[in-house]
Design a protein around this motif. Structure first.
Motif, PDB file in Angstrom:
ATOM      1  N   GLU A  28      51.220  36.111  36.268  1.00  0.00           N
ATOM      2  CA  GLU A  28      50.454  35.700  37.548  1.00  0.00           C
ATOM      3  C   GLU A  28      51.157  36.541  38.598  1.00  0.00           C
ATOM      4  N   GLU A 190      40.970  39.060  40.778  1.00  0.00           N
ATOM      5  CA  GLU A 190      40.320  38.143  41.340  1.00  0.00           C
ATOM      6  C   GLU A 190      41.359  36.606  41.007  1.00  0.00           C
ATOM      7  N   LYS A 191      41.807  36.772  39.882  1.00  0.00           N
ATOM      8  CA  LYS A 191      42.957  35.544  39.700  1.00  0.00           C
ATOM      9  C   LYS A 191      44.304  36.068  39.643  1.00  0.00           C
TER      10      LYS A 191
END
Length: 212
Positions: A28, A190-191
């Motif tokens: 992430e 988008e994530k």
């Protein structure tokens, strides 16, 4: 830009363009905030400082609270500087305090990146786990309970000391490690997810630095 701060999520596998199943790590990455812009004339070198992940204000030192207030952003857990960019002499003029940086601004699928982080800490370990020793006599000839012992570490009357660098038991892991030339297999903007080939250092949810 040359890099961004992220967090290791875990490992999975995807099918590549050639149909092969490729092991990869999910990171992430971002969004990060520009918390400081360093310039040659004021700081002696050019760099961009990025901040990542929210941090409670009550757990943030007063000096850092003022630092983030100047950047017009909330306190962040992880800070890192990035110095090497395309157009090194003028890149700092492209960024302003409080600006948000995402993976789409930095990476594209097919890029090769270096990922740095802290390896898993394993505490105090013996020579078998730490250095790969085979044990005294490879655990033969009746060694009884000394299979994992280090054996002799030095001479007696001469040199009457243990040489520096002798491989012995000690604290293992928790070191800064960089894995290089990992390919960016997929971006999920988008994530804020980045999938890179192979493994990277650290445990799940540990911070990592991804650089081009």
């Amino acid at each position: 830009m040359s890099g961004i701060i992220g967090k290791k999520i875990g490992m999975t596998s995807i099918y590549g363009v050639d149909g092969r199943n490729v092991a990869c790590t999910v990171i992430e990455a971002g969004p990060c905030v520009v918390t400081q812009v360093k310039k040659e004339e004021t700081d002696g070198y050019s760099a961009i400082q990025l901040g990542y992940e929210e941090r409670k204000e009550k757990n943030t030192p007063k000096a850092l609270q003022g630092h983030f207030k100047n950047a017009q952003t909330t306190p962040k857990k992880k800070l890192a500087e990035f110095r090497e960019y395309e157009g090194y002499d003028t890149f700092v003029d492209k960024f302003t305090l409080g600006q948000t940086v995402t993976i789409g601004d930095v990476f594209e699928e097919g890029d090769y990146v270096d990922v740095a982080g802290s390896s898993k800490g394993k505490g105090f370990q013996g020579v078998v786990k730490r250095h790969g020793f085979g044990g005294v006599g490879q655990a033969t000839h009746g060694q009884h309970n000394r299979q994992r012992a280090p054996g002799s570490i030095g001479g007696a009357s001469y040199p009457a000391r243990v040489f520096p660098g002798m491989r012995m038991a000690g604290r293992t892991g928790g070191d800064r490690v960089k894995n290089t030339n990992l390919r960016v297999l997929k971006l999920i903007p988008e994530k804020n997810l980045l999938l890179v080939s192979g493994s990277i250092p650290g445990a799940k949810n540990s911070f990592v630095i991804i650089e081009k």
